[in-house]
Design an enzyme around this catalytic site. Structure first.
Site, PDB file in Angstrom:
ATOM      1  N   GLU E  50      69.548  -6.411  41.997  1.00 38.09           N
ATOM      2  CA  GLU E  50      70.526  -7.498  41.881  1.00 38.09           C
ATOM      3  C   GLU E  50      70.604  -8.031  40.448  1.00 38.09           C
ATOM      4  O   GLU E  50      71.660  -8.478  40.013  1.00 38.09           O
ATOM      5  CB  GLU E  50      70.185  -8.629  42.859  1.00 38.09           C
ATOM      6  CG  GLU E  50      70.387  -8.194  44.314  1.00 38.09           C
ATOM      7  CD  GLU E  50      70.373  -9.363  45.301  1.00 38.09           C
ATOM      8  OE1 GLU E  50      71.178 -10.301  45.121  1.00 38.09           O
ATOM      9  OE2 GLU E  50      69.569  -9.340  46.255  1.00 38.09           O
ATOM     10  N   ASP E 101      79.468 -26.934  55.249  1.00 36.26           N
ATOM     11  CA  ASP E 101      79.601 -25.541  54.846  1.00 36.26           C
ATOM     12  C   ASP E 101      81.068 -25.192  54.626  1.00 36.26           C
ATOM     13  O   ASP E 101      81.935 -26.036  54.781  1.00 36.26           O
ATOM     14  CB  ASP E 101      78.924 -24.620  55.867  1.00 36.26           C
ATOM     15  CG  ASP E 101      78.293 -23.403  55.170  1.00 36.26           C
ATOM     16  OD1 ASP E 101      78.877 -22.918  54.181  1.00 36.26           O
ATOM     17  OD2 ASP E 101      77.215 -22.988  55.608  1.00 36.26           O
TER      18      ASP E 101
END
Lengths: 312, 312, 312, 312, 312, 312
Positions: E50, E101
């Protein structure tokens, strides 16, 4: 003389005669004991002797006589009012014109086989027995043999079937009412599928419980109103075979005047309550002992009593 | 005394009274001129004076009198057989027991507001006017005002609507028959949608052409048999609001005994022919001049004529 | 000893015996001539003598002997390897444990009637005949009588049916392959509906044309691939009755261990070509005279010829 | 001069005039006080005086003057910029060419009635008032009267409706957004059915809760994203009547250039949360006292504050 | 410290660590160059480094430093504002409370793995970089990497795809707008199926033609209004996997607070015109040379020109 | 020489050449190492060097030689048995006659581009390599590259996919069997949607659990029989793009002999069990230690053992 679709084994006979090339000897008879007429409406396999079936309906053998044209080789009903004898030539077709039929519409013209008449015999003062095409006597006559097949088919799928009826409101062909004693979930659906497989003319099936009088459209409709939910209790199967008599049918080959298969969507409504032990609301019933205590004459004058229609 | 769902503006009144915390003064009256009873069944917005509506049905102003409990501040019908006056306290609930209702089932027990009776007045030899719950008089009384709403709603969507009927076979609430003069494709569908939006109790709509007698279940069923194809002519809309009286309904909150919305699938069948100029089969009609020439007495003895039921 | 669902008239017998309160005398026999076993699998109405049916399968009368327990009043097969005699008491239930069955799963435990054994008799060196539960011999034995019912039912709806098969891939119960000579639109659909009404265990029906070998799953699948369009050729009917053996079924009453109706969605695929004269593409066929000219030995050495598997 | 579909009672007038055979006297006026134009867009029954309706919108009586052609027998608006007087002959039709319309497409050519102009009068320096066909002013002008009908219809079905809107994204006709305070299950569905029955141009209905701003497409779309599940919350009704302006519509008779009914599928999405007391997730809201404490200038230099667009 | 679903390879890491029984070393870093943050949002297979992906987004290698806890064995971003190092123990779970969220709701509390913090390092005057949860910056950040996957998937199915967009009106996850140059029937449907298979969060797909601006909700809605017919152009697929963030989703196991799959119905609308050469109406467009001739100042005074908002 | 649809990048090449007006230089080669033939079947983007892909399949670079016609400017496979060189002129079309293809039907004649042959070169005693069109070698050759694409697409949607297969019973194109290790509800549905988006030829997808052998039609059918319920586990998506080889497809423009998009309904069956921890019945498995104890020779004579086929 044009020959209709209803001549039950006609298609099988036609195949035979068209393959040989010879004409098919045939008779038409008009008028007889009502039981003989009913017996003649029964649909039987081609190798069953139809005269015996008619005898069964009469409860005695059908009396027969030699035909004018073929003598002992082709016997005809001795007690028919009128007998028409002739030959159906292979492949020849004639126009079978606009005519009334059981669906209560004038059917469109079709091309049908023809019969070349050889002889007509009749009793003295013969009665030309006819039915009112598109009227209720045609409904009933056509529906009775079909109800038998329907009962047998549903019985196999749902052994607790109580009764079946083809109401006049569906021309005794299109609607079938099926009454069952429901003992398990799914039986309404089973009865619908079984009934739709019986005969091409049965288009809509309604299944009800044993407390519903299937000889009364209004009771069946009440069951549909209060015992069916159409997101769950409705079956629709498109593209099934139907009769040319259904004006909503699709022709096999549009524009073709000969005899072909027609298709239509068929359907059913399961208007039964859940099977025990699932709960459902209880139908209202005024107890008989209460009803018997109410006498109209206690409330209105005697002269009015006979004039008030009583509601069932 | 338990109060039913049918108290038409009840929910609005309840909101008002529950927000103030005071009890709601109320009266119930039993027995009056039939037109007054019919007028009282009309559903009106809460700000319309119901006494005026009843006066409209009576074709003269409803005679009023001061109440026993509140005097001039709350007038009551002067000609009612019985008047019950009381207070409906906010939030209190009592059991509204198993009882007969128009769907012809015993409705399950619910918790409903109660009324604390303050006074009962009545005429001398007062008649206690009641209807047969679950019988045909309940059907008709409830159906008549609903037919008006139904006609207006369908008229807006299909201006050529001819008539509407809520047949007794659907308890004058669940089934609606709509008769239209069809001038364009899609009007059957429009009429179904318009009719389903009118009242929570209308569950199934059948739309027919103007030649069909919508006061005869059998004619409507015949149109369904021969003019509808269920892959094309059926509408089913799940999860619409219905009445607690529909035994197939889902409760908003299962097991809750208070008053809540119930939902069910609703549906419609478009049993109309295609609009001109699309062709369809022609319905059988024996010309009147032919029918008039047929005299039963020409065929059977005079003594039998009166005994043979004639089929329409 | 627990008694399975498969005891065909069991439910009828059970009703009789539970209504009287007496125990039901019963026998179980194990091992016999294979034709006797096959005959015993035939489902017959309760009033048909099963011993005669077995005799029919044997092509001679089944030899019988008095039972040990009831003597001449209850005869037993004289040539069975083992005979167990006993009484089934009303209402008593025992656990019928996890066991293998034709669907190839271990069926969950149920509560079933029990038999109190009175006597066991057997031949010398008796063979305990068993079948591999969940294996192919169970498939075939169960499927053969069902294929007969299936053929008769489809024949009534589609007289040009050619053959039916319950493939082992569906445990000889769940899938039915139906082969028809298609002469009219709609016959595939008719065959599906007829086949779904035959037996609760038939769950999926595939209808194919007469060029498809219904004893080869791959040919049937090829017809599905190239002759069906699922927006048009698929039938799905939810909530039909099925067997407890279908692991996807809904129990009538979840959690109840006794015997109840189970429901499941059933379906069919019409994988037939359009009926003539509608056109369809022509299936590839290498002419026999071409194939006969191709000899593998012309292309590879003789020693390889026998080692190359030839593809049908 | 071709006459469009929008002449609201035109069909009714046309029937009258075509049955008499005489031409129909008519006027067209162009340009007036904006309130007069709006009033003229209201759809009223044929027996309502349209000049009074326009007066209502103006809040004073519409000033009228004798027409040039028919004098006192046919009054015309005295303050219109331009008045065109003429006769519409029965049955004559002219080509109504490709033209822009509210759906934002060039409508295909149709055959429409024509007007034979008799006289044109106008004010000095008359303004030819036109709207941008297919632009937003056409949207708004057409949508406002329709929103009124929509609100009334939904109000009857769902009394807790809060607001309705016909967004410009649907040309102020095709999409309807309905905002309700939901108090019971099923109300979203009721609102959809009610809204679809209002006007042939309403094609898609989205119902949302009262926290959704129906004047903002993005809020309505957010409700669709997070409050609807299309296996449960979607209604589709095929074959409803629509306007010729919908380019996806089926013509009643394809290829026919005259005025006919067109049909299309209509639909609705119920994007409401479950009614209390059923639980649902709570929408994020930053408390006002928190928001008020956050000052952009506390984070960036003063010179940047005015340049940063603030996101709602 | 609770760990959210969004830790992309978390499930794979979790399986590894739970199978060994050791805790999982992990870091969280807060605040960095915006390109580093974007790069970190890319979902990659577990065996892709990553840090390299982040370097790709930065267009230079990510500078790394030894961690406080594990030194060279676990490198951390050298330029992060804050780095939190810790161990995630297997099987331990803590409450992950009600929180905002991207769907703009407070997600219900769940049980999530926890991290035992070992060390926190930070830059001097470290900026705690946060996003407005449930606001538009969260929309955009999450949507950008998903748009890439979406484009690639649709490109494979419909090579003439022009663009894709995840509008903020669908929280940049739930709605996907796909713009194609349509060259053949069926491509709209293909694009829907391809887009629904990309990511569990894509719930509704709308496919439009290349003249529609997919960055403008109103244009997409106009295409739905005038180019889709929902009996033909709508796809609904129930029971697909969705995110826990969709408040309408069914939990895999209701009431279970741990991480499970959730399912919901997904759908698509094909709002494209038929592919050429099939005809469709032409969209209105005022030619540019006409528009350029219209100058607002020719109609109103100069002082008003700047005050009139111009409609696109 | 007519050119089939299978020339994979043909449409892209055709666009290029038709826009320039020049003919397209092209070669066809017949017969090579089997790995070269397989490599040539791989569908790659137009900008990928196909010779490299073939080299990849060969595991060594494809040997090339200058072409007869264009020399070094157009290299051809040096080891091909036969090479045909020519020019494909723009817009010219020739009849591509009735021919066998993988669906096992004679495809109808189409109009296809033609190639003007410039040169034919071949090896000495060149082998004309052909496949049996419509036979199993055509199935397998076409299916292998497609299985790769299928696996990749499903893997992205359901990471726990185990295997995929395109069975010969679906001509290695129409049916796809997908085997997954199911860990969450909805994965069967996800796999269906992912698989339907891969290639226009995949028409029906069946998803099964990891205990099912997807190389055995009968095992897959057994999973359909006992693990799917078609009211819940069936997906049907009409109007998706298919290949001209599907005889049930709708042509884009009926009667047009050129190459167009064809559409058909596609579908899938989710035949997986519920994901753990939801219960399902356990599949029967005779333990290996039991099976190993059963020796056929313990039951029948040795001479019979080899003659009894053993059932798997």
């Amino acid at each position: 003389m044009g020959l209709g679709e209803g001549t039950h084994n006609w298609e099988r006979y036609r195949e035979r005669v068209e393959s040989t090339g010879d004409g098919l000897p045939a008779i038409a008879w008009i008028g007889h004991h009502p039981a003989a007429c009913m017996g003649a409406l029964t649909r039987v396999p081609i190798d069953v002797d139809e005269y015996s079936v008619i005898g069964g309906a009469l409860a005695e053998p059908l009396r027969l006589a030699p035909s004018e044209t073929w003598g002992e080789k082709f016997l005809v009903p001795a007690d028919a009012e009128i007998v028409i004898e002739g030959i159906i030539p292979p492949k020849e077709r004639g126009r079978h014109g606009l005519r009334a039929d059981y669906a209560r519409y004038y059917s469109p013209e079709t091309l049908r086989p023809v019969m070349e008449v050889q002889a007509i015999t009749h009793r003295r003062d013969a009665i030309y027995h006819d039915i009112h095409l598109g009227g209720r006597d045609q409904d009933h006559l056509g529906g009775i043999p079909l109800e038998g097949s329907l009962y047998r088919a549903v019985k196999q799928a749902v052994p607790t079937v109580k009764n079946v009826h083809l109401p006049s409101s569906g021309c005794s062909r299109f609607h079938a009412y099926v009454q069952i004693k429901k003992t398990a979930a799914g039986q309404g659906r089973e009865a619908i599928v079984a009934a739709l497989g019986v005969d091409r003319r049965v288009k809509h099936v309604v299944v009800v419980d044993e407390d519903i009088n299937i000889f009364d459209d209004a009771e069946v409709l009440w069951a549909v109103a209060t015992r069916s939910r159409w997101d769950r209790d409705l079956v629709v199967i498109p593209n099934m075979i139907t009769t040319t008599r259904d004006p909503t049918a699709y022709a096999g080959s549009p524009g073709d005047l000969s005899y072909h298969a027609y298709t239509v969507a068929k359907g059913g409504i399961d208007a039964t309550m859940p099977a025990p032990p699932e709960p459902f609301e209880i139908r209202i019933k005024v107890p008989d002992e209460v009803m018997s205590k109410i006498q109209l004459r206690d409330y209105v004058g005697n002269d009015l009593v006979s004039k008030i229609p009583l509601d069932a």
